[in-house]
Design a protein around this motif. Sequence first.
Motif, PDB file in Angstrom:
ATOM      1  N   THR A   1       0.840  -1.196   0.000  1.00  0.00           N
ATOM      2  CA  THR A   1       0.000   0.000   0.000  1.00  0.00           C
ATOM      3  C   THR A   1       0.875   1.245   0.000  1.00  0.00           C
ATOM      4  O   THR A   1       1.978   1.250   0.560  1.00  0.00           O
ATOM      5  CB  THR A   1      -0.989   0.016   1.185  1.00  0.00           C
TER       6      THR A   1
ATOM      7  N   SER B   1      -0.240   5.335   0.389  1.00  0.00           N
ATOM      8  CA  SER B   1      -1.265   6.375   0.408  1.00  0.00           C
ATOM      9  C   SER B   1      -0.701   7.635   1.021  1.00  0.00           C
ATOM     10  O   SER B   1       0.235   7.586   1.815  1.00  0.00           O
ATOM     11  CB  SER B   1      -2.462   5.921   1.242  1.00  0.00           C
TER      12      SER B   1
ATOM     13  N   ASP C   1      -8.953   7.879 -10.395  1.00  0.00           N
ATOM     14  CA  ASP C   1      -8.403   7.201  -9.226  1.00  0.00           C
ATOM     15  C   ASP C   1      -7.946   8.110  -8.091  1.00  0.00           C
ATOM     16  O   ASP C   1      -6.766   8.242  -7.825  1.00  0.00           O
ATOM     17  CB  ASP C   1      -7.246   6.285  -9.648  1.00  0.00           C
TER      18      ASP C   1
ATOM     19  N   HIS D   1      -8.750   6.950  -5.275  1.00  0.00           N
ATOM     20  CA  HIS D   1      -8.356   5.732  -4.557  1.00  0.00           C
ATOM     21  C   HIS D   1      -8.262   4.593  -5.581  1.00  0.00           C
ATOM     22  O   HIS D   1      -9.106   4.514  -6.478  1.00  0.00           O
ATOM     23  CB  HIS D   1      -9.403   5.318  -3.524  1.00  0.00           C
ATOM     24  N   SER D   2      -7.288   3.732  -5.418  1.00  0.00           N
ATOM     25  CA  SER D   2      -7.200   2.604  -6.344  1.00  0.00           C
ATOM     26  C   SER D   2      -6.778   1.343  -5.613  1.00  0.00           C
ATOM     27  O   SER D   2      -6.147   1.387  -4.556  1.00  0.00           O
ATOM     28  CB  SER D   2      -6.197   2.905  -7.460  1.00  0.00           C
ATOM     29  N   SER D   3      -7.162   0.238  -6.213  1.00  0.00           N
ATOM     30  CA  SER D   3      -6.826  -1.069  -5.665  1.00  0.00           C
ATOM     31  C   SER D   3      -6.549  -1.953  -6.874  1.00  0.00           C
ATOM     32  O   SER D   3      -7.348  -1.977  -7.822  1.00  0.00           O
ATOM     33  CB  SER D   3      -8.049  -1.547  -4.882  1.00  0.00           C
TER      34      SER D   3
ATOM     35  N   THR E   1      -2.927  -1.258  -2.843  1.00  0.00           N
ATOM     36  CA  THR E   1      -3.842  -0.123  -2.810  1.00  0.00           C
ATOM     37  C   THR E   1      -3.019   1.163  -2.803  1.00  0.00           C
ATOM     38  O   THR E   1      -1.864   1.173  -2.359  1.00  0.00           O
ATOM     39  CB  THR E   1      -4.719  -0.139  -1.538  1.00  0.00           C
TER      40      THR E   1
ATOM     41  N   SER F   1      -3.797   5.686  -2.510  1.00  0.00           N
ATOM     42  CA  SER F   1      -4.772   6.780  -2.441  1.00  0.00           C
ATOM     43  C   SER F   1      -4.034   8.097  -2.297  1.00  0.00           C
ATOM     44  O   SER F   1      -3.001   8.170  -1.624  1.00  0.00           O
ATOM     45  CB  SER F   1      -5.718   6.584  -1.254  1.00  0.00           C
TER      46      SER F   1
END
Length: 340
Positions: A159, A161, A225, A227-229, A243, A245
Amino acid sequence: RVSDGTVRIAVIGLGWWTVDQAIPAIDASGLCETTVTVSSTSEKAKRVAAGVETATHGLSYDEFHAGEAADAYDAVYICSPNALHLPYARTAAELGKAVLCEKPIEASSERGQQMVDACDEAGVPLIVGYRMHTEPAIRRARKLIRDGVIGDPVHAIGTNSQAMLELISDPNQWRLDPELAGPGATVTDIGIYPLNTCRFLLDSDPVAAQAFMQSSHDAFDQVPDEHSSFMVEFDDGTYLAATASQNAQATTSLRIVGTNGEILVEPAFHMETEIRVTRDDVSVTLDTPQVNQMTELFDYAADRILTDAPIGPDGEHGVLDMRLIEAVYEAGESGRVVTL
Ligand code: NDP
């Protein structure tokens, strides 16, 4: 190409990363120095140059493209919005200068490939600035994985973010303009860290992608995006689930899970990196040197330029990342698995 064992660098694009991070990092490097600054106006370039002891010239982009002060530098460091990397790299290649280009290589794989071709034709080295490749903890983790410490790698979870709402809401912020940023705001900019670091740690290449993404805040209405996953399948049969963000609590980690153990990289990507290795139910945080990651990157780039040694994160490596990023966005849009 290089006079006395020091690579003289022209830094191009004087935004926050160049001024706050790159120029001080070059200053701290034993192998290179900033001699030229290049900016939208020669006034700004000269103003920044005046604060850098080793700098002798401040140029506008037009002056740079016209080849002014070309004798004053051996290499360029390109740190402009993504879709403007190519023109500077082209001019640098034509002038016979080595190219160190910030990630991602460009705003599309096609433009990245044009950069590779321009550097190949001119016979100049091209290095993409993936600072995780020269981070000691990451290099240690890569060796441990290679040596079989976690058994056979099975999957990875990553991740990256950051809470960038304030910065990113600036109407002049290029990261929200697909013309300048590329296909989106998150995977291209920060999702690239778990994606590329996983690729580097596993020493594998991506073959397919799947993704979910969404933008709900008004600031992100131009891009898919906020947020993206995404999931990536690698050619060794392993998977990454990640993920990213631009509007969430700053969090960075990457966990590589194998048949007999795991390596947890946390914190991972925000200029501080630590690894914890677990095997047979015993976990140890390794004591790895805390370094300035940008200085390590510049030392590496200068060493490659001085010695002509093979480059790890070369142009082709950067282009494959862009092909993967394009596949991730296509998967997010179509809801399908996209193969590379
Ligand atoms: P900024 O917006 O802070 O700076 C970009 C600079 O590029 C501007 O200040 C400007 O400099 C120049 N520029 C030239 N044309 C334009 C234009 N049309 N619009 C806006 N700026 C323009 O961006 P960053 O420094 O954050 O990012 C630059 C690059 O560095 C990107 O490729 C990014 O992905 C990468 N990056 C890498 C990081 C890492 O950890 N390795 C961290 C942050 C960024 P001037 O006024 O001198 O013309």
